[in-house]
Scaffold this motif. Structure first.
Motif, PDB file in Angstrom:
ATOM      1  N   VAL A 391       0.856  -1.185   0.000  1.00  9.21           N
ATOM      2  CA  VAL A 391       0.000   0.000   0.000  1.00  9.21           C
ATOM      3  C   VAL A 391       0.894   1.238   0.000  1.00  9.21           C
ATOM      4  O   VAL A 391       2.069   1.162   0.332  1.00  9.21           O
ATOM      5  N   ARG A 392       0.283   2.375  -0.366  1.00  7.69           N
ATOM      6  CA  ARG A 392       1.017   3.635  -0.428  1.00  7.69           C
ATOM      7  C   ARG A 392       2.305   3.424  -1.242  1.00  7.69           C
ATOM      8  O   ARG A 392       3.420   3.681  -0.770  1.00  7.69           O
ATOM      9  N   THR A 393       2.104   3.014  -2.485  1.00  7.86           N
ATOM     10  CA  THR A 393       3.213   2.540  -3.287  1.00  7.86           C
ATOM     11  C   THR A 393       2.925   2.721  -4.768  1.00  7.86           C
ATOM     12  O   THR A 393       1.815   3.092  -5.161  1.00  7.86           O
ATOM     13  N   GLN A 394       3.906   2.420  -5.576  1.00  4.74           N
ATOM     14  CA  GLN A 394       3.783   2.556  -7.027  1.00  4.74           C
ATOM     15  C   GLN A 394       2.790   1.557  -7.626  1.00  4.74           C
ATOM     16  O   GLN A 394       2.002   1.902  -8.501  1.00  4.74           O
ATOM     17  N   GLN A 700      -7.561   4.738  -7.287  1.00  9.96           N
ATOM     18  CA  GLN A 700      -7.194   3.539  -6.551  1.00  9.96           C
ATOM     19  C   GLN A 700      -7.745   3.635  -5.140  1.00  9.96           C
ATOM     20  O   GLN A 700      -8.178   4.696  -4.697  1.00  9.96           O
ATOM     21  N   CYS A 701      -7.735   2.511  -4.438  1.00 17.87           N
ATOM     22  CA  CYS A 701      -8.070   2.507  -3.015  1.00 17.87           C
ATOM     23  C   CYS A 701      -6.801   2.844  -2.244  1.00 17.87           C
ATOM     24  O   CYS A 701      -5.783   2.172  -2.395  1.00 17.87           O
ATOM     25  N   GLU A 702      -6.860   3.886  -1.447  1.00 17.56           N
ATOM     26  CA  GLU A 702      -5.724   4.324  -0.628  1.00 17.56           C
ATOM     27  C   GLU A 702      -6.086   4.145   0.836  1.00 17.56           C
ATOM     28  O   GLU A 702      -7.266   4.132   1.201  1.00 17.56           O
ATOM     29  N   TYR A 703      -5.062   4.016   1.675  1.00 20.11           N
ATOM     30  CA  TYR A 703      -5.312   3.690   3.083  1.00 20.11           C
ATOM     31  C   TYR A 703      -4.425   4.528   3.989  1.00 20.11           C
ATOM     32  O   TYR A 703      -3.207   4.535   3.840  1.00 20.11           O
ATOM     33  N   LEU A 704      -5.057   5.213   4.926  1.00 23.82           N
ATOM     34  CA  LEU A 704      -4.308   5.773   6.035  1.00 23.82           C
ATOM     35  C   LEU A 704      -3.882   4.630   6.949  1.00 23.82           C
ATOM     36  O   LEU A 704      -4.599   3.634   7.087  1.00 23.82           O
ATOM     37  N   PHE A 705      -2.732   4.753   7.562  1.00 23.75           N
ATOM     38  CA  PHE A 705      -2.273   3.750   8.519  1.00 23.75           C
ATOM     39  C   PHE A 705      -2.758   4.161   9.895  1.00 23.75           C
ATOM     40  O   PHE A 705      -2.468   5.259  10.370  1.00 23.75           O
ATOM     41  N   ALA A 706      -3.504   3.285  10.534  1.00 18.32           N
ATOM     42  CA  ALA A 706      -4.179   3.631  11.794  1.00 18.32           C
ATOM     43  C   ALA A 706      -3.215   4.036  12.906  1.00 18.32           C
ATOM     44  O   ALA A 706      -3.622   4.696  13.858  1.00 18.32           O
ATOM     45  N   SER A 726      -8.616   7.516  -4.315  1.00 22.59           N
ATOM     46  CA  SER A 726      -7.490   8.438  -4.458  1.00 22.59           C
ATOM     47  C   SER A 726      -7.015   8.459  -5.901  1.00 22.59           C
ATOM     48  O   SER A 726      -6.996   7.427  -6.578  1.00 22.59           O
ATOM     49  N   THR A 727      -6.649   9.620  -6.361  1.00 22.09           N
ATOM     50  CA  THR A 727      -5.964   9.746  -7.644  1.00 22.09           C
ATOM     51  C   THR A 727      -4.624  10.421  -7.385  1.00 22.09           C
ATOM     52  O   THR A 727      -4.404  11.000  -6.308  1.00 22.09           O
ATOM     53  N   ILE A 728      -3.733  10.337  -8.339  1.00 23.95           N
ATOM     54  CA  ILE A 728      -2.432  10.970  -8.166  1.00 23.95           C
ATOM     55  C   ILE A 728      -2.163  11.934  -9.316  1.00 23.95           C
ATOM     56  O   ILE A 728      -2.660  11.768 -10.430  1.00 23.95           O
ATOM     57  N   TYR A 729      -1.390  12.955  -8.955  1.00 18.20           N
ATOM     58  CA  TYR A 729      -0.929  13.959  -9.908  1.00 18.20           C
ATOM     59  C   TYR A 729      -2.114  14.735 -10.483  1.00 18.20           C
ATOM     60  O   TYR A 729      -2.966  15.197  -9.742  1.00 18.20           O
ATOM     61  N   ARG A 730      -2.225  14.821 -11.770  1.00 20.54           N
ATOM     62  CA  ARG A 730      -3.258  15.680 -12.374  1.00 20.54           C
ATOM     63  C   ARG A 730      -4.549  14.941 -12.674  1.00 20.54           C
ATOM     64  O   ARG A 730      -5.473  15.509 -13.245  1.00 20.54           O
ATOM     65  N   CYS A 731      -4.630  13.687 -12.317  1.00 22.79           N
ATOM     66  CA  CYS A 731      -5.830  12.906 -12.640  1.00 22.79           C
ATOM     67  C   CYS A 731      -6.987  13.310 -11.730  1.00 22.79           C
ATOM     68  O   CYS A 731      -6.856  13.294 -10.502  1.00 22.79           O
ATOM     69  N   PRO A 732      -8.137  13.681 -12.286  1.00 21.02           N
ATOM     70  CA  PRO A 732      -9.287  14.035 -11.449  1.00 21.02           C
ATOM     71  C   PRO A 732      -9.946  12.781 -10.863  1.00 21.02           C
ATOM     72  O   PRO A 732      -9.782  11.671 -11.381  1.00 21.02           O
ATOM     73  N   LEU A 733     -10.698  12.979  -9.803  1.00 17.48           N
ATOM     74  CA  LEU A 733     -11.485  11.913  -9.183  1.00 17.48           C
ATOM     75  C   LEU A 733     -12.944  12.146  -9.562  1.00 17.48           C
ATOM     76  O   LEU A 733     -13.483  13.241  -9.343  1.00 17.48           O
ATOM     77  N   CYS A 820      -6.115  13.800  -5.567  1.00 15.57           N
ATOM     78  CA  CYS A 820      -7.407  13.936  -4.885  1.00 15.57           C
ATOM     79  C   CYS A 820      -7.631  12.734  -3.967  1.00 15.57           C
ATOM     80  O   CYS A 820      -7.267  11.613  -4.295  1.00 15.57           O
ATOM     81  N   GLN A 821      -8.262  12.995  -2.825  1.00 14.52           N
ATOM     82  CA  GLN A 821      -8.631  11.928  -1.904  1.00 14.52           C
ATOM     83  C   GLN A 821      -9.964  12.256  -1.244  1.00 14.52           C
ATOM     84  O   GLN A 821     -10.127  13.334  -0.660  1.00 14.52           O
ATOM     85  N   VAL A 822     -10.910  11.329  -1.356  1.00  8.34           N
ATOM     86  CA  VAL A 822     -12.244  11.497  -0.774  1.00  8.34           C
ATOM     87  C   VAL A 822     -12.629  10.181  -0.112  1.00  8.34           C
ATOM     88  O   VAL A 822     -12.478   9.112  -0.710  1.00  8.34           O
TER      89      VAL A 822
END
Length: 830
Positions: A391-394, A700-706, A726-733, A820-822
């Protein structure tokens, strides 16, 4: 070239015969790559139990290759073969190792259709077994490395069952690598989950293991000081790298170093740049062998591109003074849009001769296709693929269940055969050369898959995984191990609650353990066994906590009859059952035992506590995350305290209703738990995973670490806040809704959270701004927005979140504002 090889080459030059011979050679190569015999009797074998290994004494590679064969065969069979430079006349069998320029090649006559490829590192293997003479296994390389890789491949072809060493009489193979760079980053520093606990002997063994599958390059993460040490390191990073470069030189393997420009060093200042170059010169001089230097643009260093490139121009001659042939490579990962424009413009207009190649790595803010298109063709592109993190990776595990994401976290053992093969194949045409990013042994299988496919992209994944099982677990367990590795990957597919295969996977690996009880300690078996236990324990715990939360909800529904206080008391009792009745304690106990075994056998650090002393909780510290809660107990307890703080019965009732109906959007409404693959039906996926496994242009599905102490209040978060779309860089959600009431009015409720702390704005239907650029709220709580009249007049609604591009430069070298992250979205009908 010997006479028979010259004849083969001459015949191959004729169109028809050449095609026939090429086809025959390819067919033989494919057959023997799978370890199957070729010839009239596929069962005929040569007994090598009393063979001698014959290799020239003219080069260290021959000595290392022959010793590797003898030692590794002994491990697997209990039989130690003698290594000599001249075969004795009474030899029962001979393994003849060399190159086309030594006696192994110049005096040998390979069978029809087999010729040592002309390409560097190529080799041929065949067996001569005349009735009246001692059989000979020929290992003939085009060069020294070819001979080394032939020796490694032999270990995948022989059988060591029953106290014998045998090989099929029809075993024959002629092959050369497709890609020139096939390597892995195995740095000695106080970060990885195992490497920092190794000495030179363990490193050399791991290098040997990788040679079996065609690895030719090792990259070290270096520093410009000699004082970096961790609790397990026996010497500094600088000193160990120097020692390891000697080992690589003895095997003729490429030595790469990954060297950042330290963040605190501003090399735009002449005096700082001069000092930096002097330190780099000393580092280079300390290495016996140095083939390439990779300087990352970021994620290690924060030097802006307009400063970095001129500095590298000054670095190039310093590198050449120290070692005559090393190459210089650079990446642009974490460069913002402006820096990328400068970077590509610099390459296109100046096309510097001092630069030898570019690297596509994690957090590169353009797609690999765009990178290749904007980079001049003269520069090869090497992939720096993150195969180590989950997670939180390429390349995250696609649509991972949140329970696994929290408990197993970033560096749990992660055999991903199908995923890794797909990712390699997806990008091979653009960047087949690769040195992967690794932080420990958790990604062990993944390394071997990348190396094997780098050698031959057409190789069967099943044969690679089976060979891995055969080489490291024994002939009799090859098929079982291959199946078990695929089962571990399948454990992570889909919702954990619905995965009936997890217990079967554990039973399968326990069977392998039982059958291997009398063999030597095998850290790989320990590692895959602990993963199987981790998965099974996590599922049992998640299932139990889900049931206890459901029971708590049923108790709260009785509040009108029994009162809020008693209902909450019953709900608390239900949630507390996990404390007094934990699931599968025997699994938990066995995990602890295996963790201790792994620390002893391979230095794997599965806790931040002594004796393991892992660098951090995200560094495979499974023992510290196993018992993280998998339900909303902590959040519910916060609500209970607030409810009981008032004597107003109406407020208490409203508070309980708030807990019970959190996800309920009301009649005609919709709720999406974004980041939870099972509950995000309105999320728009611009691309499927197979097309975009790095999620550069898709959510993608992104995860905060508790347990991330950098984020306030995480311990009381709802589970739905711990993951986000979550999206990265210029990609909209984007989200899309159908079936809405054209005459209705709606409002949005949104929960913004995530580690990017993004500054976003929200647009409806491509034109109407719902809110302007807004930073992520400091406190995690839903926010409501009223949709303008007419937005749903067509019965549909499109939402698009955009990240603020004006902050790209400000946050280019940090995780902030990367995309973006929602976390949650309600569309509520008024």
């Amino acid at each position: 070239m010997n006479k028979s090889l010259r004849i083969h080459a001459r015949l191959a030059s004729r169109p028809l015969l050449g095609s026939v011979l090429t086809f025959v050679g390819l067919a033989l190569s494919i057959i023997t790559a799978h370890g199957q015999a070729v010839g009239p009797d596929a069962r005929a074998v040569v007994d090598l139990s009393k063979a001698v290994i014959v290799a020239p004494a003219s080069h260290s590679v021959f000595a290392k290759a022959s010793d590797m064969l003898a030692v590794e065969i002994e491990k697997r069979s209990g039989i130690r073969l003698q290594c000599v430079s001249t075969p004795p006349q009474d030899a029962k069998a001979v393994i003849l190792l060399g190159t086309v320029d030594t006696s192994a090649g110049s005096g040998a006559t390979p069978p029809p259709g087999i010729a040592v490829p002309e390409k560097a590192e190529g080799y041929a293997i065949w067996v001569d077994a005349p009735p009246s003479k001692a059989p000979v296994v020929h290992l003939v390389g085009r060069d020294f490395r070819g001979a080394l890789f032939a020796a490694g491949r032999l270990l995948r072809l022989i059988d060591c069952a029953g106290g014998r060493v045998t090989i099929s009489t029809g075993a024959r193979l002629a092959t050369a690598p497709k890609f020139a760079i096939r390597g892995h980053q195995i740095g000695y520093r106080n970060t990885p989950n195992a490497y920092d606990a190794w000495d030179q002997k363990v490193y050399e063994q791991y290098f040997r293991d990788l040679i079996f599958f065609g690895t030719n390059s090792i990259e070290f993460t270096t520093t410009l000081t000699d004082d970096e040490k961790g609790p397990h390191m026996i010497m500094s990073t600088w000193d160990m790298t120097a020692e390891l470069s000697k080992i690589l030189d003895a095997y003729d393997l490429n030595c790469w170093i990954w060297q950042e420009i330290p963040p605190e060093d501003d090399v735009s200042k002449p005096e700082v740049a001069d000092r930096e170059l002097d330190d780099l010169r000393k580092l280079f001089d300390s290495l016996k062998r140095l083939d390439a230097v990779f300087v990352p643009g970021g994620d290690g260093g924060i030097t802006p591109a307009p400063v970095l490139m001129p500095f590298l121009e000054r670095l190039a001659p310093v590198l050449k003074q120290s070692h005559p042939k090393p190459t210089l490579w650079v990446s642009n990962h974490t460069f913002g849009q402006g820096e990328n424009d400068y970077f590509f413009d610099f390459l296109q207009k100046q096309q510097p001769a001092w630069l030898d190649g570019v690297v596509y790595g994690p957090w590169t803010k353009v797609s690999i296709e765009e990178m290749r298109k904007r980079t001049p063709e003269k520069y090869p592109m090497r992939l720096y693929a993150d195969i180590t993190h989950n997670v939180r990776t390429q390349y995250p595990v696609p649509d991972w269940d949140r329970a696994f994401a929290q408990v197993l976290n970033r560096e749990a053992p992660n055999p991903r055969p199908q995923d890794m093969a797909h990712i390699f194949t997806r990008y091979a045409a653009l960047a087949g050369d690769s040195i992967t990013y690794s932080e420990g042994v958790n990604d062990d299988l993944n390394k071997f898959i990348w190396s094997a496919l780098g050698w031959d992209p057409a190789d069967s994944l099943e044969s690679i995984v089976r060979d891995y099982g055969k080489v490291f677990f024994g002939d009799s367990e090859a098929d079982a191990v291959a199946k078990g590795l695929h089962m571990l990957e399948e454990n992570w597919r889909g919702p954990i609650a619905n995965n009936a295969g997890i217990e079967k996977t554990l039973a399968h690996w326990k069977g392998i353990e039982e059958r291997s009880a009398k063999r030597a300690v095998n850290w790989r078996l320990q590692m895959y066994l602990i993963r199987a236990y981790d998965d099974a324990y996590t599922k049992k715990k998640a299932d139990a906590e889900a049931a206890y939360e459901a029971e708590a909800h049923e108790a709260l529904k009785q509040a009108k009859q029994i009162g809020a206080e008693q209902a909450i008391e019953k709900a608390r009792a239900a949630l507390a059952k996990i404390d007094t009745n934990p699931p599968a304690p025997e699994y938990r106990k066995r995990i602890g035992e295996l963790a201790a075994d792994l620390f002893k056998s391979i230095g794997m650090q599965l806790s931040v506590r002594p004796p393991y002393k892992a660098r951090g909780l995200e560094r495979c510290a499974l023992l510290d995350t196993l018992d993280l809660p998998q339900n909303n107990r902590a959040w519910m307890e916060t609500q209970f305290k607030e409810i009981l703080s008032t004597a107003d019965q109406a407020k208490r009732a409203a508070g309980i209703d708030f807990v019970l109906n959190w996800e309920n959007p009301g009649p005609g409404g919709f709720y999406d738990d974004l980041g939870n693959p099972a509950k995000q039906p309105h999320l728009v996926k611009q691309h499927v995973w197979t097309d975009d496994p790095g999620y550069v242009d898709a959510p993608q599905c992104e995860y905060l670490f508790a347990l991330d102490d950098r984020i306030k209040g995480l311990s009381d978060f709802r589970q739905s806040w711990l993951d986000q779309a979550s999206t990265i860089y210029r990609c909209p959600l984007r989200m899309h809704y159908d079936g809405l009431d054209p005459k209705g009015t709606y409002r949005l409720r949104v929960t913004y959270t995530g580690r990017f702390r993004a500054i976003m704005r929200l647009i409806a239907n491509g034109k109407d701004q719902i809110h302007d650029w807004m930073p992520q709220p400091k406190e995690c709580a839903p926010i409501e927005f009223k949709l303008p009249a007419g937005e749903t007049a067509n019965g549909t609604l499109d939402l698009e979140w955009q990240v603020d591009p004006s902050k790209d430069k400000e946050f280019s070298h940090t995780p902030l504002n990367r995309g973006c992250q929602v976390a949650e979205v309600w569309l509520i009908k008024e």
